[in-house]
Design a protein around this motif. Structure first.
Motif, PDB file in Angstrom:
ATOM      1  N   GLY A 211       0.850  -1.108   0.140  1.00  0.00           N
ATOM      2  CA  GLY A 211      -0.122   0.054  -0.077  1.00  0.00           C
ATOM      3  C   GLY A 211       0.860   1.043   0.203  1.00  0.00           C
ATOM      4  O   GLY A 211       0.714   1.934  -1.104  1.00  0.00           O
ATOM      5  N   TRP A 212       1.622   1.552   0.922  1.00  0.00           N
ATOM      6  CA  TRP A 212       2.430   2.499   1.201  1.00  0.00           C
ATOM      7  C   TRP A 212       3.571   2.903   0.147  1.00  0.00           C
ATOM      8  O   TRP A 212       3.793   3.950   0.042  1.00  0.00           O
ATOM      9  CB  TRP A 212       2.752   2.967   2.553  1.00  0.00           C
ATOM     10  CG  TRP A 212       3.570   1.937   3.097  1.00  0.00           C
ATOM     11  CD1 TRP A 212       3.296   0.767   4.020  1.00  0.00           C
ATOM     12  CD2 TRP A 212       4.981   2.060   3.121  1.00  0.00           C
ATOM     13  NE1 TRP A 212       4.420   0.022   4.482  1.00  0.00           N
ATOM     14  CE2 TRP A 212       5.456   0.618   4.007  1.00  0.00           C
ATOM     15  CE3 TRP A 212       6.046   2.708   2.825  1.00  0.00           C
ATOM     16  CZ2 TRP A 212       6.656   0.277   4.146  1.00  0.00           C
ATOM     17  CZ3 TRP A 212       7.409   2.349   2.832  1.00  0.00           C
ATOM     18  CH2 TRP A 212       7.721   1.166   3.771  1.00  0.00           C
TER      19      TRP A 212
ATOM     20  N   SER B 113      -5.536  -3.368  -0.463  1.00  0.00           N
ATOM     21  CA  SER B 113      -4.751  -2.105  -0.899  1.00  0.00           C
ATOM     22  C   SER B 113      -5.395  -1.324  -2.277  1.00  0.00           C
ATOM     23  O   SER B 113      -5.258  -0.242  -2.231  1.00  0.00           O
ATOM     24  CB  SER B 113      -3.407  -1.971  -0.699  1.00  0.00           C
ATOM     25  OG  SER B 113      -2.866  -2.408   0.522  1.00  0.00           O
TER      26      SER B 113
ATOM     27  N   ASP C 139      -4.007   1.690   1.344  1.00  0.00           N
ATOM     28  CA  ASP C 139      -3.233   0.924   2.235  1.00  0.00           C
ATOM     29  C   ASP C 139      -4.222   0.146   3.243  1.00  0.00           C
ATOM     30  O   ASP C 139      -4.806   0.752   4.042  1.00  0.00           O
ATOM     31  CB  ASP C 139      -2.508   2.044   2.994  1.00  0.00           C
ATOM     32  CG  ASP C 139      -1.137   1.167   3.896  1.00  0.00           C
ATOM     33  OD1 ASP C 139      -0.906   0.138   3.733  1.00  0.00           O
ATOM     34  OD2 ASP C 139      -0.323   1.926   4.288  1.00  0.00           O
ATOM     35  N   SER C 140      -4.020  -1.165   3.095  1.00  0.00           N
ATOM     36  CA  SER C 140      -4.774  -2.114   4.008  1.00  0.00           C
ATOM     37  C   SER C 140      -4.090  -2.645   4.998  1.00  0.00           C
ATOM     38  O   SER C 140      -4.532  -3.447   5.782  1.00  0.00           O
ATOM     39  CB  SER C 140      -5.524  -3.082   3.285  1.00  0.00           C
ATOM     40  OG  SER C 140      -4.325  -4.022   2.613  1.00  0.00           O
TER      41      SER C 140
END
Length: 267
Positions: free
Chosen positions: A91-92, A175, A180-181
């Protein structure tokens, strides 16, 4: 198909050897990380020993039986930690930053690229601890190892690693819709702590969840019971590889669904 497998194996070998070279350039960091993980895991085992110094059994389970379950959990998780730890960053590091677009432009499977771009040295600590704990538990349980049982143990450990990867992959795929999960993945991953102990000590609802909904029970508990000669658990232990394969197929299908739903940050 064979040519593709050969190609990806060759590519991963190149990635992995480069990672090892980088690790060896910073030997102090490598060994500090290794040592810190080992201390962390030994601390958990130390507190477990303190508990069993005051009780002989936990609902029919001895200290060394639970230690054996711990060992398989450590070994299975180490596979995930060493080779697939980069999934946590989807995600990030990839989607939010736009780096995932870069992966889609290459003629290589994007999941392979994410996995290959990182090797987590801390996982080697878990691998070492798992081996030590497995040896100690096996000796005290007087398990008689044969070629067949050792082969089955190897299959169970690989299956455990595949399950950790599959569950992580499934939830990190969110995500693609949430950006972002990671908070969800972390929450779900905490459930794996339940699998370090016999599932019979938990309420039925918890057992059902970590057996059939999020199958962490097959990462350690069910495989371990095969070696305790508990006939009621043999069938559950033997289906562990099938559960691992099925879980990964579902997770990979969901991953591909996520990629199709992905919207580039430049769109």
């Amino acid at each position: 198909m064979w040519k593709k497998c050969k190609r990806y194996t060759f590519l991963y070998g190149k990635y992995f050897s480069n990672h090892l070279k980088v690790m060896m350039e910073y030997k102090a960091d490598f060994f500090i990380g290794l040592f810190s993980v080992m201390v962390q895991q030994f601390t958990a085992l130390f507190f477990l020993k303190i508990v069993f110094d005051h009780i002989e059994v936990l609902k029919g389970w001895t200290f060394y039986e639970i230690l054996f379950i711990y060992a398989i959990a450590f070994l299975g998780r180490s596979i995930h930690h060493i080779f697939f730890d980069n999934l946590w960053t989807l995600g990030w590091q990839y989607i939010r930053s736009g780096n995932f677009d870069r992966l889609l432009l290459r003629p290589v499977n994007p999941l392979f690229q994410i996995v290959a771009e990182r090797v987590q040295q801390d996982g080697f600590g878990q691998l070492i601890i798992g081996g030590i704990v497995l040896t100690i538990a096996s000796v005290n349980l007087e398990i008689e190892w044969t070629v067949q049982s050792l082969l089955l143990l190897f299959v169970f450990i690989i299956s455990s690693g595949v399950l950790f990867v599959a569950i992580n992959l499934f939830f990190i795929t969110f995500s693609f819709w949430m950006v972002d999960s990671l908070p969800i993945v972390v929450s779900v991953f905490q459930l794996s702590e339940f699998a370090k102990y016999p599932l019979t000590i938990y309420p039925k609802a918890v057992t059902l969840i970590i057996t059939w909904l999020i199958p962490y029970g097959f990462t350690a508990y069910y495989p371990a019971t095969y070696f305790f000669e508990r006939e009621s658990m043999v069938a559950m232990a033997l289906i562990t590889p099938a559960i691992a394969v099925l879980s990964f197929v579902i997770a990979y299908w969901f991953w591909n669904k996520g990629i199709r739903a992905f919207t580039s940050t430049g769109s």
